[in-house]
Design a protein around this motif. Structure first.
Motif, PDB file in Angstrom:
ATOM      1  N   ALA A   1       0.852  -1.197   0.000  1.00  0.00           N
ATOM      2  CA  ALA A   1       0.000   0.000   0.000  1.00  0.00           C
ATOM      3  C   ALA A   1       0.882   1.238   0.000  1.00  0.00           C
ATOM      4  N   SER A   2       0.474   2.243  -0.772  1.00  0.00           N
ATOM      5  CA  SER A   2       1.079   3.570  -0.718  1.00  0.00           C
ATOM      6  C   SER A   2       0.215   4.420   0.204  1.00  0.00           C
ATOM      7  N   LEU A   3       0.790   4.872   1.305  1.00  0.00           N
ATOM      8  CA  LEU A   3       0.027   5.623   2.302  1.00  0.00           C
ATOM      9  C   LEU A   3       0.299   7.113   2.137  1.00  0.00           C
ATOM     10  N   ALA A   4      -0.743   7.875   1.836  1.00  0.00           N
ATOM     11  CA  ALA A   4      -0.637   9.325   1.642  1.00  0.00           C
ATOM     12  C   ALA A   4      -2.018   9.926   1.881  1.00  0.00           C
ATOM     13  N   ALA A   5      -2.071  11.254   2.054  1.00  0.00           N
ATOM     14  CA  ALA A   5      -3.348  11.937   2.270  1.00  0.00           C
ATOM     15  C   ALA A   5      -3.252  13.366   1.759  1.00  0.00           C
ATOM     16  N   ASP A   6      -4.364  13.877   1.254  1.00  0.00           N
ATOM     17  CA  ASP A   6      -4.409  15.256   0.771  1.00  0.00           C
ATOM     18  C   ASP A   6      -4.082  16.223   1.910  1.00  0.00           C
ATOM     19  N   GLY A   7      -3.247  17.196   1.604  1.00  0.00           N
ATOM     20  CA  GLY A   7      -2.894  18.197   2.591  1.00  0.00           C
ATOM     21  C   GLY A   7      -1.844  17.757   3.580  1.00  0.00           C
ATOM     22  N   SER A   8      -1.270  16.575   3.391  1.00  0.00           N
ATOM     23  CA  SER A   8      -0.244  16.067   4.309  1.00  0.00           C
ATOM     24  C   SER A   8       1.009  15.696   3.520  1.00  0.00           C
ATOM     25  N   ASP A   9       2.184  15.987   4.106  1.00  0.00           N
ATOM     26  CA  ASP A   9       3.430  15.600   3.453  1.00  0.00           C
ATOM     27  C   ASP A   9       3.958  14.274   3.994  1.00  0.00           C
TER      28      ASP A   9
ATOM     29  N   THR B   1      -6.874   9.814  17.914  1.00  0.00           N
ATOM     30  CA  THR B   1      -7.254  11.085  18.541  1.00  0.00           C
ATOM     31  C   THR B   1      -6.723  12.273  17.745  1.00  0.00           C
ATOM     32  N   GLY B   2      -5.740  12.044  16.883  1.00  0.00           N
ATOM     33  CA  GLY B   2      -5.167  13.105  16.069  1.00  0.00           C
ATOM     34  C   GLY B   2      -5.557  12.940  14.615  1.00  0.00           C
ATOM     35  N   PRO B   3      -5.076  13.810  13.766  1.00  0.00           N
ATOM     36  CA  PRO B   3      -5.425  13.748  12.341  1.00  0.00           C
ATOM     37  C   PRO B   3      -4.821  12.532  11.655  1.00  0.00           C
ATOM     38  N   VAL B   4      -5.538  11.999  10.670  1.00  0.00           N
ATOM     39  CA  VAL B   4      -5.001  10.931   9.815  1.00  0.00           C
ATOM     40  C   VAL B   4      -4.127  11.589   8.753  1.00  0.00           C
ATOM     41  N   VAL B   5      -2.833  11.319   8.801  1.00  0.00           N
ATOM     42  CA  VAL B   5      -1.884  11.991   7.913  1.00  0.00           C
ATOM     43  C   VAL B   5      -1.509  11.169   6.690  1.00  0.00           C
ATOM     44  N   ALA B   6      -1.915   9.891   6.656  1.00  0.00           N
ATOM     45  CA  ALA B   6      -1.623   9.044   5.484  1.00  0.00           C
ATOM     46  C   ALA B   6      -2.515   7.809   5.544  1.00  0.00           C
ATOM     47  N   ALA B   7      -2.949   7.327   4.371  1.00  0.00           N
ATOM     48  CA  ALA B   7      -3.793   6.124   4.318  1.00  0.00           C
ATOM     49  C   ALA B   7      -3.718   5.542   2.921  1.00  0.00           C
ATOM     50  N   GLY B   8      -4.009   4.238   2.800  1.00  0.00           N
ATOM     51  CA  GLY B   8      -4.005   3.600   1.492  1.00  0.00           C
ATOM     52  C   GLY B   8      -4.504   2.162   1.584  1.00  0.00           C
ATOM     53  N   ASP B   9      -5.026   1.648   0.451  1.00  0.00           N
ATOM     54  CA  ASP B   9      -5.529   0.277   0.367  1.00  0.00           C
ATOM     55  C   ASP B   9      -4.382  -0.706   0.132  1.00  0.00           C
ATOM     56  N   LEU B  10      -4.441  -1.852   0.790  1.00  0.00           N
ATOM     57  CA  LEU B  10      -3.504  -2.931   0.523  1.00  0.00           C
ATOM     58  C   LEU B  10      -3.905  -3.647  -0.760  1.00  0.00           C
ATOM     59  N   LYS B  11      -2.917  -3.885  -1.636  1.00  0.00           N
ATOM     60  CA  LYS B  11      -3.165  -4.542  -2.910  1.00  0.00           C
ATOM     61  C   LYS B  11      -2.123  -5.622  -3.127  1.00  0.00           C
ATOM     62  N   SER B  12      -2.497  -6.667  -3.889  1.00  0.00           N
ATOM     63  CA  SER B  12      -1.563  -7.750  -4.187  1.00  0.00           C
ATOM     64  C   SER B  12      -0.437  -7.262  -5.074  1.00  0.00           C
ATOM     65  N   ILE B  13       0.765  -7.754  -4.803  1.00  0.00           N
ATOM     66  CA  ILE B  13       1.920  -7.428  -5.652  1.00  0.00           C
ATOM     67  C   ILE B  13       1.879  -8.331  -6.878  1.00  0.00           C
TER      68      ILE B  13
END
Length: 240
Positions: A134-142, A228-240
């Motif tokens: 998974a590539s973990l990222a979120a809008d507005g977060s570095d 309790t804090g902001p989610v700074v990155a997220a992504g779906d797990l996918k098969s390689i």
């Protein structure tokens, strides 16, 4: 969505694209595009080389597997055993013999049958489902991470791409399954790479392709068991 579809600087740009190429999560068309760019763009090629080095520790536990030695032995026996004892006079016309070529073809078919049958006669150890990425990222977060779930070793390997945690704060990894509340997988250790052991209860859920998320929490992790804090990155797990 991969970075080949959304390759702006807010999503990590060339650095994360190079990492996704090395992980093998791009589509066939995207890989062709990136391959051509590697040949033409020296700076981008260096990024790909760098990610191959950085991600190699995550795959160190996977040894190369060679075909059983019995396959080659059986092939050699069937192809050459009948010719080693032949008189010199018979061998002289061997290459022009129609019977020889027919025999060779039959031996090749038999060897192929042996090769196909070997896995069934000596079945390999069944491995758990292939690794997920998974590539973990979120809008507005570095903050960006690359995550690999290793079902065989029951752990998630994390590679830190960008973004720093604030002073007195920690990043915490969460698993999200459908509409169920997030489940904490632990505080992410500081460093370019990290490994987090997956509990037995979470292993099956991850193997089915859950969502991974990273939140910013007080030092030591969430005090409530939920983010309790902001989610700074997220992504779906996918098969390689």
């Amino acid at each position: 969505m991969t970075l080949a579809e959304d390759n702006g600087p807010e999503r990590g740009g060339d650095d994360l694209l190079a990492a996704e190429y090395v992980l093998g999560v791009l589509s066939a068309e995207e890989r062709q595009i990136v391959s051509r760019r590697i040949d033409a763009d020296t700076d981008f090629a260096r990024l790909v080389d760098g990610w191959e080095v950085r991600l190699s520790p995550l795959a160190a536990a996977y040894p190369d597997i060679e075909p059983p030695a019995s396959v080659k032995i059986a092939l050699d026996r069937r192809l050459f055993a009948s010719t080693t004892t032949a008189p010199a006079e018979a061998r002289a016309g061997l290459w022009s013999s129609l019977a020889f070529w027919r025999g060779l073809a039959a031996a090749a078919v038999a060897a192929l049958a042996i090769y196909i049958a070997v896995p069934y006669l000596n079945p390999p150890v069944v491995q758990p489902q292939a690794r997920l990425v998974a590539s973990l990222a979120a809008d507005g977060s570095d903050v960006k991470y690359l995550a690999i779930y290793d079902a065989a070793h029951h752990e998630v390997g994390l590679s830190h791409v960008s973004g720093e945690r604030a002073t007195g704060k920690d990043f915490e990894l969460w698993m999200i399954e459908g509409k169920n509340p997030p489940v904490s997988m632990g505080v992410i250790p500081v460093g370019s790479t990290a490994h987090i052991v997956v509990s037995p209860a979470a292993q099956q859920k991850l193997a089915q392709g859950a969502v991974l998320a990273v939140s910013l929490e007080p030092a030591g992790g969430s005090p409530t068991g939920q983010p309790t804090g902001p989610v700074v990155a997220a992504g779906d797990l996918k098969s390689i």
